[in-house]
Scaffold this motif. Structure first.
Motif, mmCIF file in Angstrom:
data_model
loop_
_atom_site.group_PDB
_atom_site.id
_atom_site.type_symbol
_atom_site.label_atom_id
_atom_site.label_comp_id
_atom_site.label_asym_id
_atom_site.label_seq_id
_atom_site.Cartn_x
_atom_site.Cartn_y
_atom_site.Cartn_z
ATOM 1 N N LEU A 64 45.558 -8.514 0.020
ATOM 2 C CA LEU A 64 46.095 -7.698 1.115
ATOM 3 C C LEU A 64 45.061 -6.680 1.598
ATOM 4 O O LEU A 64 44.987 -6.388 2.804
ATOM 5 C CB LEU A 64 47.375 -6.997 0.672
ATOM 6 N N GLU A 65 44.245 -6.178 0.688
ATOM 7 C CA GLU A 65 43.152 -5.291 1.091
ATOM 8 C C GLU A 65 42.150 -6.041 1.963
ATOM 9 O O GLU A 65 41.675 -5.503 2.981
ATOM 10 C CB GLU A 65 42.462 -4.719 -0.142
ATOM 11 N N LEU A 66 41.818 -7.275 1.585
ATOM 12 C CA LEU A 66 40.929 -8.091 2.415
ATOM 13 C C LEU A 66 41.539 -8.326 3.791
ATOM 14 O O LEU A 66 40.846 -8.258 4.812
ATOM 15 C CB LEU A 66 40.658 -9.440 1.739
ATOM 16 N N ALA A 67 42.836 -8.615 3.820
ATOM 17 C CA ALA A 67 43.515 -8.927 5.076
ATOM 18 C C ALA A 67 43.503 -7.749 6.036
ATOM 19 O O ALA A 67 43.497 -7.930 7.262
ATOM 20 C CB ALA A 67 44.946 -9.374 4.801
ATOM 21 N N GLU A 68 43.505 -6.543 5.502
ATOM 22 C CA GLU A 68 43.468 -5.356 6.357
ATOM 23 C C GLU A 68 42.143 -5.249 7.102
ATOM 24 O O GLU A 68 42.091 -4.723 8.220
ATOM 25 C CB GLU A 68 43.700 -4.099 5.518
#
Length: 274
Positions: A64-68
């Motif tokens: 989810l951090e990557l997706a941000e």
């Protein structure tokens, strides 16, 4: 819009990829968005679905951090502990992330074929539709009747079978997989991914070797319930991203333009709300 409905990123130093060992030695290195971008550009793929590769909540947070930060990630399919007392609360929290789209328990690695049908686990899954979340079934042929039972128990839950349930392509065995997939497809809430097939194909990685299996999926589900996925970087155990893209296009070349567009993006866009 073209969508790769199944890919992974990982950072080895995180230390929770328990399945990595000598059989997958060629892909035991970091794979991050910069590594995938040239392949997406070559194929004209605009968005991807980033799927869990570790049975930890920490890895889901990492994705989810990557997706941000990464615009090409259209959705994230993560993992939660279905046995945890706070599983419903964790699901609700994750559903608040703008790109979180569903969960994937790693059923293929669990000896108990009927694991997912335990009452307390079904009770957790029952909350997914109301949260706008889906269920990725990482399964083997032995699980297909189980997924059919799950689909019957939870008809509102959107389920997608990853990698066509990993049929025994290298052995040339198509039954009872084909019959079980046809039966499963009678449930309108079940979809399937044309992904991960070359890594099941053994030495013959041609489109001809895969055709009977892809044709079975097409006959059972139709393009409107099928989606292309690369399974990158796992696909690199068998071939390159670009070669799998070429094979997938060859296998779907006989479809109508609408059918091809569904498999190469439209189905995933609807399923994962991209």
């Amino acid at each position: 819009m073209r969508i790769d409905a199944h890919q992974h990123y990982w950072k080895i130093a995180r230390g929770d990829y328990d399945w990595m060992g000598p059989p997958v030695a060629p892909i035991i290195r970091d794979y991050l968005p910069a590594d995938l971008q040239p392949h997406l550009k070559a194929a004209g793929i605009e968005k991807t679905v980033l799927v869990q590769a570790a049975a930890t909540l920490a890895e889901t947070e990492f994705m989810l951090e990557l997706a941000e930060r990464e615009a090409s990630i259209g959705g994230v399919v993560g993992w939660i502990d279905l046995d945890a007392p706070d599983a419903p609360a964790v699901l609700k929290r994750l559903a608040g992330h703008q790109k979180f789209r569903g969960i994937r328990p790693m059923l293929q690695d669990i000896d108990d074929t009927f694991f997912i049908l335990a009452e307390h686990r079904v009770a957790v899954l029952e909350a997914l539709p109301s949260l706008g979340l889906t269920f990725d079934a990482l399964v083997q042929p032995r699980h297909l009747p189980v997924i059919a039972a799950l689909a019957d128990r939870l008809p509102e839950l959107k389920i997608v079978v990853d990698h066509g349930a990993k049929p025994f392509i290298a052995k040339g065995v198509i039954e009872p997989w084909a019959s079980d997939m046809a039966a499963l497809a009678q449930r309108p809430n079940v979809f399937a991914k044309i992904s991960g097939l070359l890594t099941e194909a053994g030495a013959d990685r041609s489109a001809a070797a895969l055709k009977p299996y892809v044709d079975t999926l097409l006959s059972a589900f139709g393009p409107e319930r099928l989606m292309f996925g690369s399974d990158w970087p796992v696909v690199e155990l068998a071939t390159t991203y670009d070669d799998w893209w070429r094979v997938a296009n060859e296998l779907t070349a006989g479809l109508s333009e609408a059918g091809r567009e569904a498999i190469l993006g439209g189905t995933a866009a609807r399923f994962y709300r991209i």
